[in-house]
Design a protein around this motif. Structure first.
Motif, mmCIF file in Angstrom:
data_model
loop_
_atom_site.group_PDB
_atom_site.id
_atom_site.type_symbol
_atom_site.label_atom_id
_atom_site.label_comp_id
_atom_site.label_asym_id
_atom_site.label_seq_id
_atom_site.Cartn_x
_atom_site.Cartn_y
_atom_site.Cartn_z
ATOM 1 N N GLY A 1 0.863 -1.195 0.090
ATOM 2 C CA GLY A 1 0.008 -0.166 0.010
ATOM 3 C C GLY A 1 0.751 1.426 0.175
ATOM 4 N N GLY A 2 2.201 1.139 0.038
ATOM 5 C CA GLY A 2 2.926 2.213 0.106
ATOM 6 C C GLY A 2 3.393 2.705 -1.178
ATOM 7 N N GLU A 3 4.096 3.778 -1.431
ATOM 8 C CA GLU A 3 4.509 4.478 -2.768
ATOM 9 C C GLU A 3 5.651 3.716 -3.357
ATOM 10 O OE1 GLU A 3 5.428 8.518 -2.009
ATOM 11 O OE2 GLU A 3 3.419 8.883 -1.659
ATOM 12 N N GLU A 4 6.515 2.817 -2.377
ATOM 13 C CA GLU A 4 7.444 2.060 -2.862
ATOM 14 C C GLU A 4 7.148 0.956 -3.518
ATOM 15 O OE1 GLU A 4 6.824 0.494 1.059
ATOM 16 O OE2 GLU A 4 6.779 2.661 0.096
ATOM 17 N N GLN A 5 5.900 0.308 -3.695
ATOM 18 C CA GLN A 5 5.659 -0.960 -4.233
ATOM 19 C C GLN A 5 5.787 -1.100 -5.592
ATOM 20 O OE1 GLN A 5 1.716 -1.556 -3.682
ATOM 21 N NE2 GLN A 5 0.746 0.446 -4.615
ATOM 22 N N ASP A 6 6.343 -2.163 -6.075
ATOM 23 C CA ASP A 6 6.740 -2.223 -7.599
ATOM 24 C C ASP A 6 5.379 -2.276 -8.526
ATOM 25 O OD1 ASP A 6 8.722 -4.438 -6.468
ATOM 26 O OD2 ASP A 6 9.459 -2.967 -7.184
ATOM 27 N N ARG A 7 4.561 -2.897 -8.305
ATOM 28 C CA ARG A 7 3.217 -3.089 -8.703
ATOM 29 C C ARG A 7 2.092 -3.299 -8.060
ATOM 30 N NH1 ARG A 7 3.025 -2.269 -14.293
ATOM 31 N NH2 ARG A 7 4.859 -2.567 -15.411
ATOM 32 N N SER A 8 0.835 -3.145 -8.247
ATOM 33 C CA SER A 8 -0.479 -3.330 -7.462
ATOM 34 C C SER A 8 -0.817 -4.798 -7.494
ATOM 35 C CB SER A 8 -1.675 -2.443 -7.776
ATOM 36 O OG SER A 8 -1.884 -2.912 -9.253
ATOM 37 N N VAL A 9 -1.353 -5.244 -6.658
ATOM 38 C CA VAL A 9 -2.004 -6.589 -6.523
ATOM 39 C C VAL A 9 -2.653 -6.990 -7.838
ATOM 40 C CG1 VAL A 9 -3.652 -8.377 -5.604
ATOM 41 C CG2 VAL A 9 -1.976 -6.951 -4.081
ATOM 42 N N SER A 10 -3.665 -6.267 -8.195
ATOM 43 C CA SER A 10 -4.358 -6.350 -9.730
ATOM 44 C C SER A 10 -3.364 -6.689 -10.974
ATOM 45 C CB SER A 10 -5.238 -5.426 -9.917
ATOM 46 O OG SER A 10 -4.649 -4.097 -9.938
ATOM 47 N N GLN A 11 -2.338 -5.675 -10.899
ATOM 48 C CA GLN A 11 -1.441 -5.887 -11.853
ATOM 49 C C GLN A 11 -0.347 -7.204 -11.787
ATOM 50 O OE1 GLN A 11 0.437 -1.941 -11.054
ATOM 51 N NE2 GLN A 11 -0.320 -1.411 -13.155
ATOM 52 N N LEU B 1 -4.166 -13.423 -2.512
ATOM 53 C CA LEU B 1 -3.859 -11.968 -2.628
ATOM 54 C C LEU B 1 -3.676 -11.280 -1.489
ATOM 55 C CD1 LEU B 1 -6.576 -11.075 -5.572
ATOM 56 C CD2 LEU B 1 -4.081 -11.923 -5.631
ATOM 57 N N ASP B 2 -2.814 -10.580 -1.124
ATOM 58 C CA ASP B 2 -2.576 -9.885 0.219
ATOM 59 C C ASP B 2 -2.449 -8.150 -0.290
ATOM 60 O OD1 ASP B 2 -2.725 -11.446 2.489
ATOM 61 O OD2 ASP B 2 -0.722 -12.147 2.121
ATOM 62 N N GLU B 3 -3.391 -7.331 0.148
ATOM 63 C CA GLU B 3 -3.399 -6.172 -0.391
ATOM 64 C C GLU B 3 -3.151 -4.962 0.800
ATOM 65 O OE1 GLU B 3 -6.093 -4.883 -3.696
ATOM 66 O OE2 GLU B 3 -7.108 -6.810 -3.419
ATOM 67 N N ALA B 4 -2.633 -4.170 0.499
ATOM 68 C CA ALA B 4 -2.264 -2.752 1.323
ATOM 69 C C ALA B 4 -1.982 -3.231 2.905
ATOM 70 C CB ALA B 4 -3.465 -1.785 1.069
ATOM 71 N N ARG B 5 -0.882 -3.892 3.014
ATOM 72 C CA ARG B 5 -0.368 -4.255 4.342
ATOM 73 C C ARG B 5 1.064 -3.907 4.602
ATOM 74 N NH1 ARG B 5 -3.712 -7.616 7.472
ATOM 75 N NH2 ARG B 5 -5.788 -7.328 7.216
ATOM 76 N N LYS B 6 1.247 -2.868 5.329
ATOM 77 C CA LYS B 6 2.572 -2.559 5.406
ATOM 78 C C LYS B 6 3.181 -3.198 6.450
ATOM 79 C CE LYS B 6 2.416 2.486 3.888
ATOM 80 N NZ LYS B 6 2.647 3.782 4.074
ATOM 81 N N SER B 7 4.175 -3.936 6.203
ATOM 82 C CA SER B 7 4.795 -4.774 7.312
ATOM 83 C C SER B 7 6.066 -5.601 6.516
ATOM 84 C CB SER B 7 3.974 -6.054 7.654
ATOM 85 O OG SER B 7 4.655 -6.872 8.527
ATOM 86 N N SER B 8 6.984 -5.662 7.125
ATOM 87 C CA SER B 8 8.478 -6.440 6.720
ATOM 88 C C SER B 8 8.403 -7.789 7.306
ATOM 89 C CB SER B 8 9.571 -5.759 7.056
ATOM 90 O OG SER B 8 9.930 -5.665 8.321
ATOM 91 N N ASN B 9 7.417 -8.269 7.969
ATOM 92 C CA ASN B 9 7.394 -9.517 8.127
ATOM 93 C C ASN B 9 5.892 -10.263 7.760
ATOM 94 O OD1 ASN B 9 5.350 -9.536 10.404
ATOM 95 N ND2 ASN B 9 6.821 -8.407 11.391
ATOM 96 N N THR B 10 5.880 -11.563 8.065
ATOM 97 C CA THR B 10 4.627 -12.261 7.303
ATOM 98 C C THR B 10 3.516 -12.305 8.321
ATOM 99 O OG1 THR B 10 5.430 -14.408 8.044
ATOM 100 C CG2 THR B 10 6.157 -13.692 5.820
#
Length: 589
Positions: free
Chosen positions: A34-44, A65-74
């Motif tokens: 969900g951040g600006e640094e993402q490569d591509r959206s989930v749909s893409q 599909l996991d959408e718009a969750r800011k986290s560096s772990n799972t």
């Protein structure tokens, strides 16, 4: 629904090969933060996976599909956990190498994801997930790289460098964010930009009190405008830039100060919680009594901001509590402590914690926990051991495995790593293969860069034409919509170029990685293992050892790094626990 190559939008941006035969069933995993640094959206990402499957005639069973969750772990990625649960339920681990290779050929199955950090940017976390999937005969396909060579050992070594690169990128993003936050933290109430939007503010020259992150108990956040966001869209003057400054909270300030008063008097946490109810349970007070903010000072980015907010307690109270916390912590390091802090000796975190399992029961692995038998003065010293949880819980009925000396097992693992893993003779051949794979990946990225750059040039020409049209005939909604669409595509392509350019590696750097850097890394790791520092050795061991399974007096060590001339992972080596000497000539596969 199939996608033909003629209608494919993203096929030219991804790898062109496929390690799976046509007709193979696969699942796909997509995630963005969900951040600006993402490569591509989930749909893409999902559309790209569909195009790849259609192009290579793969059967896509399901998309997770996991959408718009800011986290560096799972921990909070429900779809990832669901996928892993499904795969582990349907594919059993195959510990025998040859059976596993046969299963991959006879019953192929794959998992497709956009990029290595889709599974976790932490290298150890991602490596463990991928290792577990490969042990089940599942092929992993990374669409953005060509790390899948068909040789799991080489793939894993390449992925280790890629994971390191992902972590470096995450660190860089974190540093950029931190710099912006430090500017906010340092804002004072006489700042010219701030006063521009807050005329008449009673300025004192003090800090405004803008603190990133959660609000400490006893405080609340008051919204103030410190400027505007410079954006093209939205209102003409830009969107107001609103931040929260810390001010005393009338509802919790007095209770928070009471908690500090009671703690300063030496009252235990349970009674403080009962009197103040600042948190749901007693665990919340651990951070509360370690937070310097209650002195009025705030530490951020290695800098101390004095008189940042109104002080709740004297600085002396805080310093005394930190000294008490440090004294209580000594018991975890085996050091003597003051009587009032429970001087009973408690061991610190052990070197192999979480890695040791008992395999006595056929087809099962049960965790082994650490126990201690106190020493007797003049007779024997303290004995620390690993014991099977199943044996303990069933009182020896389901498992009869005896205790294993913790000290001896620690040393056996270190000996194995030094003798069979962390050697130049074992790793140099893999490094040479790595250099070749990195070179191939760089060439592949170079070709894709040309395709993206060509499309970017075309998009920019279209944008120029649309601007000329607007200037010639005036504003028209449909033309503006087309221009906005091209502008969004331009931003996507620029991001894609940046990502692809990060995959380019100069030949000089490839040689450096495969020779000098490898030697330095090996020397550093060996020094760490031989240093005698338990904490450093523990971190080094957790890079290599996935688990240790004890069975019939023998320990099988599963490594997450290739061993000797066996270019696969994880590997395992038998260790004779009678005397804890490694069997250097016998390897069970």
């Amino acid at each position: 629904m199939s996608v033909s190559d003629d209608n494919a939008r993203y096929l030219h941006l991804i790898r062109q090969d496929c390690p799976l035969p046509p007709g193979t069933h696969v699942v796909g995993y997509c995630r963005d933060s969900g951040g600006e640094e993402q490569d591509r959206s989930v749909s893409q990402q999902a559309e790209t996976i569909r195009e790849y499957c259609a192009h290579h005639n793969l059967v896509l069973d399901k998309l997770y599909l996991d959408e718009a969750r800011k986290s560096s772990n799972t921990d909070k990625r429900e779809a990832l956990q669901e996928m892993l649960f499904d795969l582990r339920a349907n594919f059993k681990r195959i510990n025998d190498r040859y059976r596993r290779e046969k299963a991959v050929v006879e019953n192929p199955f794959g998992v497709i994801f956009w990029k290595s950090n889709r599974l976790g940017r932490d290298s150890i976390e991602a490596m463990n997930i991928k290792t577990d999937l490969r042990l089940r005969g599942i092929t992993i396909i990374d669409l953005l790289t060509s790390a899948n060579t068909g040789n799991p050992g080489i793939d894993a070594l390449i992925e280790a460098f890629q994971s390191w690169q992902d972590e470096q990128l995450l660190d860089e993003i974190s540093e950029n964010v931190k710099r912006g936050q430090m500017q906010l933290v340092a804002t004072r109430d006489d700042d010219h930009e701030f006063l521009k939007y807050n005329p008449g503010w009673p300025s004192t020259g003090g800090y405004l009190g803008v603190k990133p992150g959660p609000t400490p108990r006893g405080f609340m956040k008051e919204d103030v405008q410190i400027g505007v966001h410079k954006r093209r869209k939205g209102r003409a003057g830009g969107e107001p830039r609103i931040v929260g400054r810390l001010v005393p909270d009338p509802e919790t300030w007095d209770r928070a100060r009471l908690a500090w008063e009671m703690r300063h008097q030496g009252i235990e946490i349970g009674k403080i919680h009962k009197a103040t109810r600042l948190y749901k349970n007693k665990n919340g007070y651990t951070h509360f009594f370690s937070n310097r903010i209650y002195t009025g000072d705030y530490e951020f980015g290695g800098k101390l901001y004095e008189n940042f907010v109104p002080a709740m307690i004297p600085r002396e109270w805080y310093e005394q509590e930190q000294a008490n916390i440090a004294e209580r912590a000594k018991k975890f390091n085996g050091q003597p402590v003051q009587p009032k802090f429970e001087p009973a000796r408690v061991g610190a975190e052990h070197m192999l914690s979480g890695l040791v399992f008992c395999g006595h029961v056929e087809g099962e692995e049960h965790p082994m926990y650490v126990g201690t038998i106190p020493g007797e003065p003049g007779v024997r010293g303290e004995y620390i051991y690993y014991k099977c949880s199943q044996a303990n819980n069933s009182h020896g009925e389901r498992c009869t495995t005896k205790t294993i000396s913790l000290k001896g097992l620690d040393q056996a693992v270190i000996n194995n790593l030094l003798d069979h893993v962390v050697t130049l003779e074992n790793l140099q051949p893999l490094a040479d293969e790595l250099a070749a794979q990195l070179s191939e990946r760089s060439k592949d990225a170079d070709k894709r860069i040309d395709a993206v750059q060509s499309r970017l040039d075309e998009v920019r020409r279209q944008m120029d034409n649309l601007l000329d049209t607007i200037e010639r005939i005036g504003y028209a909604p449909h033309i503006q919509d087309r221009y906005d669409a091209r502008r969004r595509e331009e931003a996507e392509l620029v991001g894609e170029l940046t990502s692809l350019e990060s995959l380019l590696i100069k030949p000089r750097k490839i040689r450096f990685i495969s020779e000098d850097l490898l030697r330095q890394w090996i020397d550093h790791t060996r020094e760490t293992l031989e240093s005698g520092d338990r904490d450093l050795a523990r971190r080094a061991i957790h890079q290599f050892v996935a688990k240790i399974v004890i069975q019939n007096g023998t320990g099988t060590l599963y490594y997450t790094f290739p061993l000797e001339d066996e270019l696969y992972m994880p590997s395992k080596r038998s260790v004779d626990l009678k005397g804890f000497e490694p069997l250097t000539s016998t390897v069970r596969l």
